[in-house]
Design a protein around this motif. Structure first.
Motif, mmCIF file in Angstrom:
data_model
loop_
_atom_site.group_PDB
_atom_site.id
_atom_site.type_symbol
_atom_site.label_atom_id
_atom_site.label_comp_id
_atom_site.label_asym_id
_atom_site.label_seq_id
_atom_site.Cartn_x
_atom_site.Cartn_y
_atom_site.Cartn_z
ATOM 1 N N ALA A 1 0.857 -1.190 0.000
ATOM 2 C CA ALA A 1 0.000 0.000 0.000
ATOM 3 C C ALA A 1 0.888 1.234 0.000
ATOM 4 O O ALA A 1 2.010 1.198 0.508
ATOM 5 N N ALA B 1 -8.559 5.356 3.350
ATOM 6 C CA ALA B 1 -8.810 4.091 2.647
ATOM 7 C C ALA B 1 -9.713 4.290 1.433
ATOM 8 O O ALA B 1 -9.670 3.498 0.504
ATOM 9 N N GLY C 1 -7.324 4.763 -1.372
ATOM 10 C CA GLY C 1 -6.461 3.625 -1.698
ATOM 11 C C GLY C 1 -6.186 2.820 -0.454
ATOM 12 O O GLY C 1 -6.472 3.265 0.664
ATOM 13 N N PRO C 2 -5.630 1.620 -0.596
ATOM 14 C CA PRO C 2 -5.387 0.747 0.560
ATOM 15 C C PRO C 2 -4.487 1.410 1.598
ATOM 16 O O PRO C 2 -3.564 2.155 1.259
ATOM 17 N N TYR D 1 -4.808 -4.702 6.248
ATOM 18 C CA TYR D 1 -4.998 -3.665 5.231
ATOM 19 C C TYR D 1 -6.432 -3.193 5.321
ATOM 20 O O TYR D 1 -7.352 -4.006 5.460
ATOM 21 N N ILE E 1 -9.315 -1.300 3.214
ATOM 22 C CA ILE E 1 -9.651 -0.896 1.849
ATOM 23 C C ILE E 1 -11.093 -0.425 1.801
ATOM 24 O O ILE E 1 -11.911 -0.784 2.650
ATOM 25 N N ASP E 2 -11.388 0.358 0.792
ATOM 26 C CA ASP E 2 -12.729 0.870 0.570
ATOM 27 C C ASP E 2 -13.695 -0.290 0.327
ATOM 28 O O ASP E 2 -13.342 -1.294 -0.310
ATOM 29 N N VAL F 1 -14.121 -1.393 -3.345
ATOM 30 C CA VAL F 1 -12.970 -2.139 -3.851
ATOM 31 C C VAL F 1 -13.035 -3.587 -3.346
ATOM 32 O O VAL F 1 -12.802 -4.530 -4.101
ATOM 33 N N TYR F 2 -13.380 -3.766 -2.088
ATOM 34 C CA TYR F 2 -13.508 -5.114 -1.528
ATOM 35 C C TYR F 2 -14.582 -5.907 -2.281
ATOM 36 O O TYR F 2 -14.368 -7.063 -2.652
ATOM 37 N N GLU G 1 -13.391 4.015 -8.204
ATOM 38 C CA GLU G 1 -12.216 3.529 -7.512
ATOM 39 C C GLU G 1 -10.969 3.791 -8.338
ATOM 40 O O GLU G 1 -9.918 4.103 -7.801
ATOM 41 N N SER H 1 -7.731 5.825 -7.151
ATOM 42 C CA SER H 1 -6.381 5.265 -7.197
ATOM 43 C C SER H 1 -5.429 6.219 -7.892
ATOM 44 O O SER H 1 -4.298 6.405 -7.464
#
Length: 110
Positions: A7, A27, A30-31, A43, A45-46, A49-50, A102, A106
């Motif tokens: 990350a 988050a 980004g991670p 980690y 994450i959003d 994204v997951y 996303e 990023s």
């Protein structure tokens, strides 16, 4: 033992306790690697994204099952072969992409 940090953003467990809202906000961009003694333990994450990652994993599992079913006794496999081939192409096209929002996040984080 050193672990690679996967990350661009990192934070400590203590910072996560003090400012959870800030870390969760990070988050979304980004991670975020959560560290203890400079080693990643988790980690963050959003959620979108997951969800995207889980969908891709499910797609891969479906493709693997279809490939395993090919060649079963009594099956010519013609219909499945063509659908599996097109499924793989579709997955290959989608594999490197994340949802547009996303993707934008990023890029902003770089």
């Amino acid at each position: 033992m050193e672990h690679e940090i996967l990350a661009n953003r990192t934070t400590s467990v203590g910072e996560l306790r003090r400012s959870p809202g800030r870390v969760i906000g990070d988050a979304a961009k980004g991670p975020v690697a959560i560290l203890i003694h400079n080693e990643p333990i988790a980690y963050l994450i959003d959620a979108k994204v997951y969800e995207w990652m889980i969908e891709r994993l499910e797609d891969l599992e479906d493709i693997q099952k279809a490939l395993e079913r090919q060649g079963e006794p009594g099956d010519s496999g013609q219909n499945r072969r063509s659908s599996v081939s097109s499924g793989r192409r579709g997955l290959a096209v989608r594999a490197g992409r994340i949802p547009q929002d996303e993707e934008r996040r990023s890029e902003e984080s770089l």
